[in-house]
Design a protein around this motif. Structure first.
Motif, mmCIF file in Angstrom:
data_model
loop_
_atom_site.group_PDB
_atom_site.id
_atom_site.type_symbol
_atom_site.label_atom_id
_atom_site.label_comp_id
_atom_site.label_asym_id
_atom_site.label_seq_id
_atom_site.Cartn_x
_atom_site.Cartn_y
_atom_site.Cartn_z
ATOM 1 N N THR A 98 0.829 -1.206 0.000
ATOM 2 C CA THR A 98 0.000 0.000 0.000
ATOM 3 C C THR A 98 0.865 1.257 0.000
ATOM 4 N N TRP A 142 3.943 1.514 -1.248
ATOM 5 C CA TRP A 142 4.553 1.651 -2.574
ATOM 6 C C TRP A 142 3.535 2.175 -3.583
ATOM 7 N N VAL A 143 2.285 1.740 -3.461
ATOM 8 C CA VAL A 143 1.246 2.234 -4.369
ATOM 9 C C VAL A 143 1.022 3.734 -4.158
ATOM 10 N N ALA A 150 3.734 5.460 -5.822
ATOM 11 C CA ALA A 150 3.556 5.371 -7.273
ATOM 12 C C ALA A 150 2.522 6.383 -7.761
ATOM 13 N N LEU A 186 2.527 -4.038 -11.346
ATOM 14 C CA LEU A 186 1.376 -3.375 -10.735
ATOM 15 C C LEU A 186 1.707 -1.917 -10.419
ATOM 16 N N LEU A 187 2.879 -1.681 -9.841
ATOM 17 C CA LEU A 187 3.267 -0.319 -9.478
ATOM 18 C C LEU A 187 3.480 0.550 -10.726
ATOM 19 N N VAL A 244 0.169 1.686 -12.024
ATOM 20 C CA VAL A 244 -0.349 2.815 -11.250
ATOM 21 C C VAL A 244 0.316 4.117 -11.707
ATOM 22 N N VAL A 289 -7.025 0.993 -7.775
ATOM 23 C CA VAL A 289 -5.949 0.208 -7.158
ATOM 24 C C VAL A 289 -5.833 0.462 -5.659
ATOM 25 N N PRO A 290 -5.769 1.725 -5.197
ATOM 26 C CA PRO A 290 -5.673 1.927 -3.743
ATOM 27 C C PRO A 290 -6.854 1.353 -2.972
ATOM 28 N N LEU A 310 -6.753 -2.517 -2.959
ATOM 29 C CA LEU A 310 -5.735 -3.021 -2.038
ATOM 30 C C LEU A 310 -6.235 -2.967 -0.605
#
Length: 352
Positions: free
Chosen positions: A9, A11-12, A15, A224-225, A228, A319-320, A323
């Motif tokens: 979370t 890292w997202v 990103a 994935l990152l 984003v 995405v956030p 997650l």
């Protein structure tokens, strides 16, 4: 779970910040990347999605798909929540928040268009990304693939009539090229590639396959990152130019996501489905098939319309929020399996 995955979370979040900053600083570069598409499906994003989901699809033994029928309750809940509840609940939330509560704060000439964009999101449940969410919750891989395939088949038949009903128009121009190319790129191609890799590496004692999957897992999270970063960079200027509008549009989308997830997750618990089935069953409807929603909004209302912006907001928060729901699934496993219905089914299956 590795240290990197444990703080995913964070890292997202970084990103997202990086994507907005890069989109603002290098708009021309990301405009060029954004034009690399076929039927509104962005090819760089498609490649990143392949890198995310192929390692997960490699875990699927197609012989195990024959056992998916025993999870008919989870499959039924997926279809019911995705098609009998989700489009209509999204429409109601759009009318309440955008058409009423937030109306004084929004451009009056775009309100109906914003609501239309929300409806398009609600009528397009997830396709590819559900493999990511399922994997992060230790979901049953054969069930996930089967429910995605069945959901896509229903989408071909139900998307246009439901959208036409809720938008009050006589016909909907479905971007069939976007729908079919997306299914081919995000389902057919990665499934074939994954099974070819599985066959090539799975001979012998299976150690080569296990070692390859372990080595490629960081690549999957990295993809994935990068996805984003790209999604937020594509819309960096919009986010900075219309922060209030985007924040207001995000409210009904967020509530819808949480509601559909909770509805399907609890219904699976009541019916006694296994936790590894409930996760993907609940998450597929909470997530959206944003390529289809965005393409339909552009074809119906135009590139600069409120409908197109509303569908893009769905992309940005997906995405956030997903997650966060993945974390809910993982942390609530004890509560979920404490259900009498789940315990009874587990005991019955253990005796057979």
């Amino acid at each position: 779970m590795s240290l990197f995955e444990r703080y995913l979370t964070l890292w997202v979040g970084l990103a997202i910040i990086a994507g907005i900053a890069l989109g603002h600083l290098l708009p021309q570069m990301f405009e060029v990347i954004g034009t690399l598409e076929i039927a509104k499906v962005n090819l760089p994003v498609a490649v990143l999605i392949w890198l995310m989901i192929i390692p997960m699809l490699m875990k699927i033994d197609f012989a195990a798909i024959r056992q998916v029928g025993q999870h008919w309750r989870g499959m039924g809940i997926t279809l019911f929540s995705n098609w009998a509840v989700k489009p209509f609940s999204m429409a109601v939330l759009g009318w309440i928040f955008i058409g009423w509560l937030f109306a004084p704060l929004l451009p009056q000439d775009q309100i109906d268009s914003y609501i239309a964009g929300l409806i398009l999101l609600g009528a397009a449940p997830c396709t590819a990304m559900v493999f990511v969410w399922s994997n992060l919750t230790r979901g049953d891989a054969p069930f996930t693939l089967t429910q995605v395939a069945l959901n896509d088949a229903v989408m071909v038949l139900a998307f246009a009539p439901i959208v036409a009903l809720l938008l009050g128009v006589s016909s909907i121009i479905v971007p069939w090229d976007t729908l079919l190319i997306s299914v081919a790129l995000f389902i057919v191609v990665p499934v074939i590639a994954a099974q070819m890799l599985r066959k090539a590496l799975g001979s012998g004692d299976g150690r080569a396959l296990a070692r390859f999957q372990e080595q490629i897992q960081p690549l999957s999270i990295g993809a994935l990152l990068l996805t984003v970063v790209l999604l937020f960079a594509f819309q960096g200027s919009q986010i900075l130019a219309q922060p209030l509008v985007i924040a207001l549009l995000a409210v009904p989308i967020l509530l819808q996501t949480v509601f559909i997830f909770g509805f399907a997750y609890i219904l699976n618990r009541i019916t006694g489905e296994a936790h590894c089935i409930a996760g993907p069953s609940a998450l597929i409807g909470a997530s959206n098939f944003f390529e289809l929603a965005v393409a339909t909004a552009i074809s119906l209302f135009g590139f600069n319309s409120g409908a197109a912006l509303a569908t893009v907001v769905g992309v940005l928060i997906e995405v956030p929020v997903m997650l966060a729901l993945v974390a809910v699934v993982n942390r609530s496993k004890g509560w979920y399996e404490a259900s009498r219905a789940v315990s009874a089914r587990t005991a019955t299956e253990g005796q057979t």
